[in-house]
Enzyme design. Structure first.
Site, PDB file in Angstrom:
ATOM      1  N   GLU A 199      49.061  28.547  34.794  1.00  0.00           N
ATOM      2  CA  GLU A 199      47.965  29.120  35.593  1.00  0.00           C
ATOM      3  C   GLU A 199      47.019  28.023  36.093  1.00  0.00           C
ATOM      4  O   GLU A 199      45.811  28.047  35.833  1.00  0.00           O
ATOM      5  CB  GLU A 199      47.225  30.176  34.783  1.00  0.00           C
ATOM      6  N   GLU A 386      54.361  36.158  32.491  1.00  0.00           N
ATOM      7  CA  GLU A 386      53.477  36.945  31.629  1.00  0.00           C
ATOM      8  C   GLU A 386      53.231  38.317  32.239  1.00  0.00           C
ATOM      9  O   GLU A 386      52.870  38.427  33.416  1.00  0.00           O
ATOM     10  CB  GLU A 386      52.121  36.246  31.472  1.00  0.00           C
TER      11      GLU A 386
END
Ligand code: BG6
Length: 488
Positions: A199, A386
């Protein structure tokens, strides 16, 4: 069959959130080792000594380096959830055996930089850390799992931050590339799919970020984007068959109203938060609208000719991303609107969606929509790293955690993912977030559970860390065995 043969099914965890063993095996401290748990309403706090030697704390996201004269410090009266976490450091064999029992064909975790290079290049490689991960990956291979490994998940050694003053300093690029080189070299026969920065986009300045911080963050992000590209080049030099992906925090938003200003603000949010990093990593150069972003923040990027060359040459081989929830964007007066939580970013409440206790708005169709956007825009293999839901859970009297809400969440998301794949989305794998209960990144809680495997530990450190299979364990096992056909 909707999912292609060989589609990767598994789960995702991260070193700092699951391992514990925070000061064992030669590991040095990382930022979260100084953090305590928050709650559904409060972010976690990082604790340190200020210039006058007083004990102080701050929201942990606010601290990527300490103000001059402050010092990291542990305090005996505080409980640090990451120190023991789920104790994967000592129990990984038992845990990986449980994942294998569910039929995992892949598994994602990160390598703690602080175990490999506890004090950066100048301190040398810590062989004990290298051997720990070798053993973890051998264990995965033993059960036929094809691991996808993340290099950086917010856990650079604090001593490196102290040496270099953080990611604004380009010295961090060399440190990271060296760390990556060791990992690729040591594990290339066990791991052939990698992701550089988890991320990478979460540092992106938005809305009310103070101007000075925004400039720092954009410089920080530039250095990470260059570091990712250089590491990708190194991986390909070591073994041309290694695949190295980007990993971007998912961001699916709707405009609150049909006001064109809302629609444009929603699109701009996608450019700013997701596209800026993803476009650069996938296409090998900053997108044209980067100029608009730099002007908005009055930021002058320092991009060398070598950076440009490296960004081009070190393009990511695939796009990894996270997706939990969707949000709502508006230019209308937010003060009169209900605000809710979300992953990294809060949002205006969406009246059509339900949310978990942390306010993350559950939106399976948004997942399908998002997959299509990514597929249309990037046209590279996609990997959902995720997807999951945080819930407060305990074992029932029968010793089993009956997590029907988790099953419902994943059933609906996998159904939408299946439709997207049938409609042509080029997705090669799906790993659910936090397949074993672990410490929450945002709030530092152990009470916020994500796993199919229950871990007996709470926010205050009560629990004996035993593992048990939740209802979702058996459900996901069936899903994997049927390659996503049986979702009942
Ligand atoms: C993701 C992070 O964005 O969100 C994970 O990569 C994190 O590390 C996950 O745990 C869920 O967020 P939280 O705050 O509930 O742990």
């Amino acid at each position: 069959m909707s999912f292609p043969k060989g589609f990767l099914w598994g789960g995702s965890i991260s070193a700092a959130q699951i391992e514990g063993g925070w000061n064992e095996g030669g590991k040095s401290p990382v930022l979260v080792d100084y953090c305590t748990a928050g709650s559904a309403k409060e972010r976690r706090q990082i604790w340190y000594l200020d210039q006058e030697g007083k004990k102080v704390h701050k929201d942990w996201e606010a601290v990527d380096e300490l103000p001059e004269g402050c010092k990291f410090q542990l305090f005996d009266d505080l409980h640090y959830t990451n120190h023991v976490a789920s104790d994967f450091y000592h129990r990984y064999k038992e845990d990986i055996a449980l994942l294998a029992e569910m039929g995992y064909t892949t598994f994602n975790t990160s390598i703690s930089w602080a175990r490999i290079y506890p004090h950066g290049i100048k301190g040398g490689v810590n062989q004990e850390g290298v051997e720990f991960y070798r053993s973890v990956f051998e264990e995965c291979r033993k059960y036929g799992m094809d691991p996808v490994i993340t290099l950086y998940k917010y856990d650079e050694p604090v001593s490196l931050l102290e040496q270099h003053g953080g990611w604004r300093n380009r010295a961090m690029i060399d440190e990271f590339v060296e760390f990556a080189r060791v990992c690729f070299t040591e594990y290339k026969d066990l791991v052939n799919k990698w992701m550089t920065f988890n991320e990478i986009n979460i540092i992106m300045p938005l809305n009310d970020t103070p101007k000075d911080k925004a400039k720092r963050d954009l410089a920080y992000l530039h250095n990470q984007l260059v570091a990712a590209a250089r590491a990708t080049i190194v991986a390909h030099e070591i073994d041309k068959d290694l695949k190295v992906g980007a990993m971007i925090c998912g961001n699916m938003n709707y405009p609150l109203t049909p006001d064109p200003k809302d629609a444009f603000a929603q699109y701009k949010r996608f450019q700013d938060f997701f596209g800026y990093s993803a476009d650069t990593q996938i296409r090998g150069e900053y997108p044209p609208y980067a100029k608009r972003i730099w002007e908005e923040w009055n930021f002058t990027p320092e991009i060398t000719e070598q950076d440009k060359k490296d960004l081009k040459e070190g393009k990511a081989d695939f796009l990894g991303f996270s997706y939990y929830a969707s949000g709502v964007i508006t230019t209308h007066n937010e003060e009169q609107l209900d605000i809710t939580g979300g992953n990294i970013l809060g949002s205006v409440k969406n009246p059509y969606l339900e949310a978990n206790a942390w306010g993350w708005q559950i939106d399976p169709l948004g997942f399908k929509h998002f997959l299509h956007i990514l597929n249309d825009r990037y046209q590279v293999p996609l990997f959902d790293v995720e997807n999951g839901i945080g819930l407060i859970e305990t074992e029932g009297e029968d010793g089993i955690c009956h997590d029907s809400a988790r099953i419902d969440y994943h059933r609906r998301h996998i159904q939408c993912m299946k439709e997207a794949v049938e409609e042509g989305v080029n997705l090669f794998g799906y790993t659910t977030w936090g397949c074993i209960d672990l410490v929450s990144a945002g709030t530092g809680q152990m009470d916020k559970k994500y796993g199919f495997i229950y871990v007996d530990m709470d926010d205050q450190g009560n629990g004996d860390l035993h593992r048990s299979r939740k209802d979702s364990f058996y459900w996901y096992k069936k899903v994997i065995a049927s390659n996503g056909e049986d979702l009942d």
